[in-house]
Enzyme design. Structure first.
Site, PDB file in Angstrom:
ATOM      1  N   CYS A 132     -52.248 -50.808 -50.220  1.00 60.40           N
ATOM      2  CA  CYS A 132     -51.672 -51.543 -51.030  1.00 60.40           C
ATOM      3  C   CYS A 132     -50.354 -52.370 -50.045  1.00 60.40           C
ATOM      4  CB  CYS A 132     -50.560 -50.663 -51.315  1.00 60.40           C
ATOM      5  SG  CYS A 132     -49.185 -51.653 -53.101  1.00 60.40           S
ATOM      6  N   THR A 268     -58.024 -58.968 -61.411  1.00 63.12           N
ATOM      7  CA  THR A 268     -56.927 -59.902 -61.980  1.00 63.12           C
ATOM      8  C   THR A 268     -57.646 -60.718 -62.801  1.00 63.12           C
ATOM      9  OG1 THR A 268     -56.018 -60.410 -60.143  1.00 63.12           O
ATOM     10  CG2 THR A 268     -56.226 -62.493 -61.054  1.00 63.12           C
TER      11      THR A 268
HETATM   12  C1  LIG Z   1     -50.599 -55.956 -61.213  1.00 65.20           C
HETATM   13  C2  LIG Z   1     -51.912 -55.888 -60.415  1.00 65.20           C
HETATM   14  C3  LIG Z   1     -51.695 -54.336 -60.258  1.00 65.20           C
HETATM   15  C4  LIG Z   1     -52.578 -53.854 -58.617  1.00 65.20           C
HETATM   16  N1  LIG Z   1     -52.720 -52.355 -58.758  1.00 65.20           N
HETATM   17  C5  LIG Z   1     -53.528 -51.578 -57.677  1.00 65.20           C
HETATM   18  C6  LIG Z   1     -53.048 -50.690 -57.590  1.00 65.20           C
HETATM   19  O1  LIG Z   1     -52.628 -49.236 -57.675  1.00 65.20           O
HETATM   20  N2  LIG Z   1     -53.523 -49.777 -56.144  1.00 65.20           N
HETATM   21  C7  LIG Z   1     -54.644 -50.544 -55.705  1.00 65.20           C
HETATM   22  O2  LIG Z   1     -54.950 -49.659 -54.775  1.00 65.20           O
HETATM   23  N3  LIG Z   1     -55.117 -51.604 -55.989  1.00 65.20           N
HETATM   24  C8  LIG Z   1     -54.050 -52.459 -57.275  1.00 65.20           C
HETATM   25  N4  LIG Z   1     -54.488 -53.465 -57.582  1.00 65.20           N
HETATM   26  C9  LIG Z   1     -55.221 -54.659 -56.757  1.00 65.20           C
HETATM   27  C10 LIG Z   1     -56.432 -54.850 -56.900  1.00 65.20           C
HETATM   28  O3  LIG Z   1     -57.141 -53.275 -57.273  1.00 65.20           O
HETATM   29  C11 LIG Z   1     -57.320 -56.018 -56.676  1.00 65.20           C
HETATM   30  O4  LIG Z   1     -57.518 -55.333 -55.184  1.00 65.20           O
HETATM   31  C12 LIG Z   1     -57.186 -56.887 -55.716  1.00 65.20           C
HETATM   32  O5  LIG Z   1     -56.069 -57.507 -57.454  1.00 65.20           O
HETATM   33  C13 LIG Z   1     -58.162 -57.880 -55.750  1.00 65.20           C
HETATM   34  O6  LIG Z   1     -58.913 -57.962 -56.634  1.00 65.20           O
HETATM   35  P1  LIG Z   1     -58.291 -59.532 -58.368  1.00 65.20           P
HETATM   36  O7  LIG Z   1     -58.984 -60.216 -57.691  1.00 65.20           O
HETATM   37  O8  LIG Z   1     -60.167 -58.468 -58.800  1.00 65.20           O
HETATM   38  O9  LIG Z   1     -57.942 -58.818 -58.840  1.00 65.20           O
HETATM   39  C14 LIG Z   1     -53.696 -54.673 -58.552  1.00 65.20           C
HETATM   40  C15 LIG Z   1     -53.361 -55.594 -58.015  1.00 65.20           C
HETATM   41  C16 LIG Z   1     -52.709 -56.314 -59.131  1.00 65.20           C
HETATM   42  C17 LIG Z   1     -53.012 -57.541 -59.973  1.00 65.20           C
END
Ligand SMILES: Cc1cc2nc3c(=O)[nH]c(=O)nc-3n(C[C@H](O)[C@H](O)[C@H](O)COP(=O)(O)O)c2cc1C
Length: 307
Positions: A132, A268
């Site tokens: 994170c 997302t």
């Molecule tokens: C609103 C939001 C909350 C997220 N919370 C977490 C989380 O609690 N733990 C984590 O490992 N990644 C978290 N992520 C990251 C996502 O799991 C992912 O790794 C990242 O968004 C990239 O993938 P995407 O483009 O498909 O969203 C979060 C992403 C978003 C947008």
């Protein structure tokens, strides 16, 4: 859906390669259950810590473009003991998709205890969030340091008998160094990647938009970076990779698999496409495999490395 789509991550058998990413709709039994019903091959929970955590003030999310978000939620969660009930309830429903519990901690023992509680509650695997980008003393502060990565992975691995998935940050000079440390310490799989450290500023008020000022970028804007990370990790370590970052269409999913991913996570894109995205991506991958005469999705994993 035909079994052309089945894939494996460590000991986990997935009916298709699509997985709900951590932090998106993963905070209750109901939402995790709905993602499985709508076709997810596996689901990842919101990241859970040993103690409950409030997270940051609003604004905590900003839309960057139609398919990209900037967030600094601050890892809000109800704590491992409380969340264990959600996992137990989900397991009682005997749905056909593994449950991956995402955990984080501020000390080695916090990582281990949270992982232990959720593993005992029935999680099929533990994903270590050491990536994170916006919470101090955890997340990418661990995931940018190969020695700390090694320590966390080893200690959790020694305590938990379930597969350990390590989620990496792209915010490093050399992701293969971190992937190697995770693999040597016993990681059963690697998720690449978490969000990219980023910010947005309001040109009228002259203020950073997020209450935390800096957050993590996700969605289509990050996809080429995440694809490159998967490609480099595949060349370096021999553990299954879960691709994650901007996957919105079946073509994106295929691209990650060609780079070396055995499965992919979607976060997302659920905001714009809804939970139907799991089925539509699976259908698209299946048609692609049929058209190209592949008998299994496993045959395309890492194909881009042959060139
Ligand atoms: C609103 C939001 C909350 C997220 N919370 C977490 C989380 O609690 N733990 C984590 O490992 N990644 C978290 N992520 C990251 C996502 O799991 C992912 O790794 C990242 O968004 C990239 O993938 P995407 O483009 O498909 O969203 C979060 C992403 C978003 C947008």
């Amino acid at each position: 859906m035909p079994n052309r789509l089945t894939t494996e991550i460590a000991d986990l058998h997935l009916r298709n390669p699509t997985i709900l990413a951590a932090g998106i709709l993963g905070l209750t039994t109901a939402t995790l259950q709905e993602a499985i019903k709508q076709g997810a091959g596996a689901v990842t929970t919101k990241s859970i810590s040993l103690k409950p955590r409030q997270g940051y003030a609003n604004p905590a999310i900003v839309q960057i473009d139609n398919h990209s978000l900037l967030n600094a939620m601050g890892l809000p969660n109800p704590g491992a003991k409380h969340f264990a009930k959600e996992i137990k309830e989900l397991k009682r429903q005997r749905l056909h998709a593994p449950i991956i519990a995402s955990v984080f901690g501020f000390t080695l023992d916090e990582f281990t205890h949270a992982a232990e509680i959720l593993s005992k509650a029935g999680a099929d695997a533990i994903e270590l969030n050491i990536s994170c980008p916006h919470v101090k003393k955890t997340g990418s502060e661990i995931g940018q340091n190969p020695n700390l990565v090694s320590k966390v992975v080893k200690q959790v691995k020694n305590t938990i008998k379930k597969p350990i998935i390590v989620k990496l940050t792209p915010n490093v000079a050399d992701i293969t160094e971190i992937a190697t440390a995770a693999a040597k310490a016993g990681a059963n799989a690697i998720t690449a990647t978490n969000t990219i450290r980023a910010m947005a500023i309001d040109i009228e008020t002259h203020q950073p938009i997020l209450a935390n000022k800096i957050g993590g970028l996700s969605g289509q804007a990050v996809k080429p970076i995440a694809v490159r990370c998967v490609y480099e990790i595949y060349e370096t370590v021999n553990v299954p990779i879960i691709g994650c970052g901007g996957i919105t269409t079946w073509q994106d999913a295929v691209e990650f698999m060609l780079a070396g991913a055995s499965a992919i996570q979607i976060g997302t894109a659920i905001a714009s496409e809804g939970l139907g995205i799991f089925k539509s991506i699976s259908k698209g991958i299946d048609a692609y495999l049929r058209n190209k005469n592949f008998r299994s999705v496993k045959e395309i994993i890492g194909q881009a490395h042959r060139h």
